[in-house]
Design an enzyme around this catalytic site. Structure first.
Site, PDB file in Angstrom:
ATOM      1  CG  HIS A 114      -0.285   0.065   2.540  1.00 32.09           C
ATOM      2  ND1 HIS A 114       0.462  -0.975   3.053  1.00 32.09           N
ATOM      3  CD2 HIS A 114      -0.215   1.078   3.461  1.00 32.09           C
ATOM      4  CE1 HIS A 114       0.936  -0.627   4.240  1.00 32.09           C
ATOM      5  NE2 HIS A 114       0.551   0.609   4.500  1.00 32.09           N
TER       6      HIS A 114
ATOM      7  CG  HIS B 139      -0.373   4.218   4.770  1.00 36.42           C
ATOM      8  ND1 HIS B 139      -1.089   3.441   5.655  1.00 36.42           N
ATOM      9  CD2 HIS B 139      -1.281   5.086   4.226  1.00 36.42           C
ATOM     10  CE1 HIS B 139      -2.355   3.804   5.655  1.00 36.42           C
ATOM     11  NE2 HIS B 139      -2.503   4.792   4.806  1.00 36.42           N
TER      12      HIS B 139
ATOM     13  CG  ASP C 229       4.744   2.921   7.323  1.00 35.03           C
ATOM     14  OD1 ASP C 229       3.822   3.477   6.705  1.00 35.03           O
ATOM     15  OD2 ASP C 229       4.569   1.907   8.034  1.00 35.03           O
ATOM     16  CG  HIS C 230       4.384  -0.023   4.094  1.00 34.08           C
ATOM     17  ND1 HIS C 230       4.457  -1.385   4.298  1.00 34.08           N
ATOM     18  CD2 HIS C 230       3.874   0.497   5.234  1.00 34.08           C
ATOM     19  CE1 HIS C 230       4.016  -1.673   5.510  1.00 34.08           C
ATOM     20  NE2 HIS C 230       3.653  -0.542   6.099  1.00 34.08           N
TER      21      HIS C 230
ATOM     22  CG  HIS D  95      -3.755  -0.737   6.177  1.00 33.98           C
ATOM     23  ND1 HIS D  95      -3.696  -0.792   7.549  1.00 33.98           N
ATOM     24  CD2 HIS D  95      -2.848   0.210   5.796  1.00 33.98           C
ATOM     25  CE1 HIS D  95      -2.791   0.068   7.982  1.00 33.98           C
ATOM     26  NE2 HIS D  95      -2.265   0.693   6.942  1.00 33.98           N
TER      27      HIS D  95
ATOM     28  CG  ASP E  55       0.950  -1.710   7.575  1.00 31.85           C
ATOM     29  OD1 ASP E  55       1.906  -2.476   7.762  1.00 31.85           O
ATOM     30  OD2 ASP E  55       1.028  -0.471   7.656  1.00 31.85           O
TER      31      ASP E  55
ATOM     32  CG  HIS F 243       3.954  -2.455  10.602  1.00 31.21           C
ATOM     33  ND1 HIS F 243       3.058  -1.748  11.360  1.00 31.21           N
ATOM     34  CD2 HIS F 243       4.302  -1.641   9.570  1.00 31.21           C
ATOM     35  CE1 HIS F 243       2.848  -0.564  10.803  1.00 31.21           C
ATOM     36  NE2 HIS F 243       3.604  -0.479   9.710  1.00 31.21           N
TER      37      HIS F 243
END
Length: 306
Positions: free
Chosen positions: A59, A61, A63-64, A137, A208, A266
């Site tokens: 996805h 976001h 942090d990914h 998510h 996530d 995570h």
């Protein structure tokens, strides 16, 4: 099949844990699952190298994905020539293309962004396929499963020789599933000297997600399931609205799926280096092999019959 955990933290990096990234090596191929900020430095630090053919984003976001522009630029500086395939959740292709575009120039190598529809095979390789599956998510998201083909059964050389098969090419023919005729006119069939097919390996990465039945289904008998375990039971009330799982919920998914090994990842920064409570809660549910990997940890995934 060899896994290197490049980033195991939750949304915020710490001095010990970087944001999400997992490097997978299978035979001569290299895959990267998610690419959080600083991933390329982790690749250098832990010696994976940059030779990646496919990047799989769960996805968008930060942090990914925030490590992707810098990594693409580094490949450009290194005069990469091989094409790169990036896989992402449905409806996010243009955003990924825009993210790569922030480096200001088009990479000199070919970059193809593909939307990974849940339930579809997104990569078909030699002896394996990678499937996308639906996750839950707070945004458009998918997980990925690398599933190897069944392997040939074991060849019983002693039995073949007793049946009169001469050492040489006929052994290979039988192992390929072909019957062979001997000098005396008799015929030996593969099922006489080759055992039943043996399962390949199954690697599953959720990104996530809340625990889902879809993950249970795709992770059936998984040799390694890497599952979101952001929270412990002490913060279970935060897991649902934020679209994450607790360690115990991840363990429940692994248990229902009959997974052989579970890696909790995570991990929220609130747990710092104190992951023992997460592991304890997970072990109350799941009795297979269980890990909470640190950045840099490496893991060989054996075949099920080894």
């Amino acid at each position: 099949m060899h896994v290197t955990f490049l980033g195991t933290s939750g949304a915020i990096p710490t001095t010990e844990r970087n944001t999400s990234a997992v490097f997978l090596r299978r035979a001569g191929e290299r895959f990267l699952f998610d690419c959080g900020e600083g991933t390329q430095r982790q690749m250098m630090r832990y010696g994976t190298g940059f030779d990646v053919s496919h990047v799989f984003l769960t996805h968008l976001h930060g942090d990914h994905v925030l490590g992707l522009p810098g990594l693409c630029q580094t490949w450009d500086f290194n005069e990469r020539e091989l094409p790169l395939a990036i896989h992402t959740a449905p409806g996010t292709k243009s955003q990924v293309e825009a993210l790569i575009g922030v480096i200001g120039t088009r990479p000199s190598y070919t970059v193809a962004v593909h939307e990974a529809r849940p339930g579809s095979v997104v990569v078909r390789g030699d002896g394996y396929e990678i499937r996308a599956f639906e996750t839950e998510h707070r945004t458009r998201s998918v997980g990925y499963a690398l599933i190897e083909d069944d392997r040939k059964g074991r060849f019983d050389r002693e039995k073949a020789e007793k049946l009169g098969v001469p050492v040489g090419p006929k052994f290979s023919q039988l192992h390929r599933g072909e019957s062979v005729e001997l000098d005396d006119g008799s015929v030996v069939h593969p099922e006489q000297v080759v055992g039943p097919s043996r399962p390949g390996r199954r690697f599953v990465y959720t990104g996530d997600t809340r625990p889902t039945d879809t993950t249970v289904e795709i992770a059936q008998d998984a040799d390694l399931l890497i599952h979101d375990a952001t929270f412990g039971d002490d913060n279970a009330e935060r897991a649902r609205p934020t679209g994450h799982s607790t360690a115990a919920e991840a363990a429940t998914v692994a248990d229902r799926a009959g997974a052989r090994r579970l890696a909790l990842t995570h991990v929220s920064t609130r747990y710092g280096g104190h992951v023992a409570p997460l592991e304890r809660e997970a072990r109350e549910v799941f009795d297979g092999e269980l890990y909470t990997p640190d950045d840099g940890d490496e893991f060989d995934i054996p075949f099920p019959d080894e």
